[in-house]
Design an enzyme around this catalytic site. Structure first.
Site, PDB file in Angstrom:
ATOM      1  N   LYS A  89       2.487   6.850 -12.052  1.00 41.73           N
ATOM      2  CA  LYS A  89       1.855   8.221 -11.776  1.00 41.73           C
ATOM      3  C   LYS A  89       2.655   9.483 -11.244  1.00 41.73           C
ATOM      4  O   LYS A  89       2.588  10.536 -11.781  1.00 41.73           O
ATOM      5  CB  LYS A  89       0.484   8.199 -10.928  1.00 41.73           C
ATOM      6  CG  LYS A  89      -0.475   7.167 -11.166  1.00 41.73           C
ATOM      7  CD  LYS A  89      -1.677   6.820 -10.313  1.00 41.73           C
ATOM      8  CE  LYS A  89      -2.623   6.150 -10.775  1.00 41.73           C
ATOM      9  NZ  LYS A  89      -3.798   5.922  -9.850  1.00 41.73           N
ATOM     10  N   CYS A 106      -0.201   7.672  -5.960  1.00 43.55           N
ATOM     11  CA  CYS A 106      -0.876   6.730  -5.225  1.00 43.55           C
ATOM     12  C   CYS A 106      -1.795   5.960  -6.038  1.00 43.55           C
ATOM     13  O   CYS A 106      -2.374   6.178  -6.952  1.00 43.55           O
ATOM     14  CB  CYS A 106      -1.787   7.411  -4.253  1.00 43.55           C
ATOM     15  SG  CYS A 106      -0.933   8.391  -2.988  1.00 43.55           S
ATOM     16  N   ASP A 107      -1.886   4.615  -5.794  1.00 40.21           N
ATOM     17  CA  ASP A 107      -2.819   3.738  -6.243  1.00 40.21           C
ATOM     18  C   ASP A 107      -3.208   2.838  -5.090  1.00 40.21           C
ATOM     19  O   ASP A 107      -2.467   2.205  -4.361  1.00 40.21           O
ATOM     20  CB  ASP A 107      -2.123   3.136  -7.437  1.00 40.21           C
ATOM     21  CG  ASP A 107      -3.222   2.088  -8.259  1.00 40.21           C
ATOM     22  OD1 ASP A 107      -3.720   3.033  -9.057  1.00 40.21           O
ATOM     23  OD2 ASP A 107      -3.268   0.988  -8.333  1.00 40.21           O
ATOM     24  N   SER A 108      -4.616   2.053  -5.482  1.00 34.09           N
ATOM     25  CA  SER A 108      -5.047   1.059  -4.600  1.00 34.09           C
ATOM     26  C   SER A 108      -5.673   0.131  -5.317  1.00 34.09           C
ATOM     27  O   SER A 108      -6.402   0.350  -6.336  1.00 34.09           O
ATOM     28  CB  SER A 108      -6.118   1.715  -3.565  1.00 34.09           C
ATOM     29  OG  SER A 108      -5.585   3.062  -2.861  1.00 34.09           O
ATOM     30  N   GLY A 143      -0.517   1.744  -2.879  1.00 35.42           N
ATOM     31  CA  GLY A 143       0.829   2.254  -2.889  1.00 35.42           C
ATOM     32  C   GLY A 143       0.982   3.550  -3.008  1.00 35.42           C
ATOM     33  O   GLY A 143       0.203   4.360  -3.353  1.00 35.42           O
TER      34      GLY A 143
END
Length: 251
Positions: A89, A106-108, A143
């Site tokens: 991203k 960001c990633d979750s 992340g």
């Protein structure tokens, strides 16, 4: 359940990459996400930012990475998967932007019984998910990937690196009626793990052990640490007045 690691850090620095032009005095931070929760977190902390969501085929990215790991005789941990998507991203937003930013991707994902769970997307999947996780504790991984795309004259380093923040989340023992009512709101369909702590789902989260900001997908303590590695204090991103929506939407 084993205690989650609070931060998992990975660095990839590419010296010699020529930076793009500066932002012309606008916000320094560019958030590669359309998440209302992440933007609200930044706005509440008075961190001025622009927003540039990117459209990626996350399933395809993960499938390729998992296949490559399997061929090498390994497996991707949940912490690595969210970090990979955060990096993708951030890289995509950097390429699409006018340059000069510090870009944050960001990633979750939620990890329950060793299974990594992203967004449920459908009513059926969200209902099944909640019936499995009610009354239990899972680990939420978020992340974060930072790309320093500033001009060298503005202190840019060209660094690209990231880390994962994790916390344990304990869910209330919901009744079938409560699950059906919550899923019917549509809120859990498009969020990692099928829940929010700062929305309708708040009453269904009984405890958080670890970094509380990780639950909304953007850890302010971790962001401070990452910024420090490129010579920036988080206070340098503070604004005297942050717009109601937390920043400027670039796309």
């Amino acid at each position: 359940m084993s205690e989650p690691a609070e931060h998992v850090t990975q660095h990839v620095t590419e010296p010699g990459t020529e930076p793009l032009p500066d932002t012309g005095g606008g916000p320094l931070l560019l958030l590669a996400s359309a998440s209302a929760g992440r933007r609200a977190t930044l706005a509440a902390a008075r961190i001025e930012h622009d927003c540039l969501p990117v459209d990626l085929d996350e399933d395809a990215i993960l499938d390729r990475a998992r296949t490559a790991a399997t061929e090498n005789g390994t497996a991707l941990a949940a912490e690595e998967e969210v970090l990979l998507l955060a990096r993708e991203k951030a890289q995509a937003a950097t390429e699409l932007s006018d340059g000069g930013y510090v870009v944050l991707g960001c990633d979750s994902m939620l990890e329950l019984d060793g299974t990594v769970l992203g967004k449920p997307h459908t009513v059926e999947a969200a209902t099944t998910r909640w019936r499995a996780q009610r009354g239990r504790t899972a680990v939420l991984h978020s992340g974060h990937w930072l790309i320093d795309d500033r001009d060298p004259e503005d202190g840019g380093t060209g660094a690209t690196f990231g880390a994962t923040s994790s916390c344990e989340v304990t869910f209330a023992d919901l009744s079938d009626e409560e699950i059906d009512a919550y899923v019917a709101t549509g809120e859990p369909l498009g969020v990692a793990g099928g829940f929010t702590i700062d929305g309708i789902g708040g009453p269904f989260i009984t405890a958080v052990d670890g970094d509380p900001h990780a639950v909304v997908g953007l850890s302010l303590p971790l962001l401070r640490s990452l910024l420090g590695e490129i010579g920036l204090g988080i206070h340098e991103l503070w604004a005297d007045a942050v717009p109601e929506d937390g920043g400027t939407d670039l796309g």
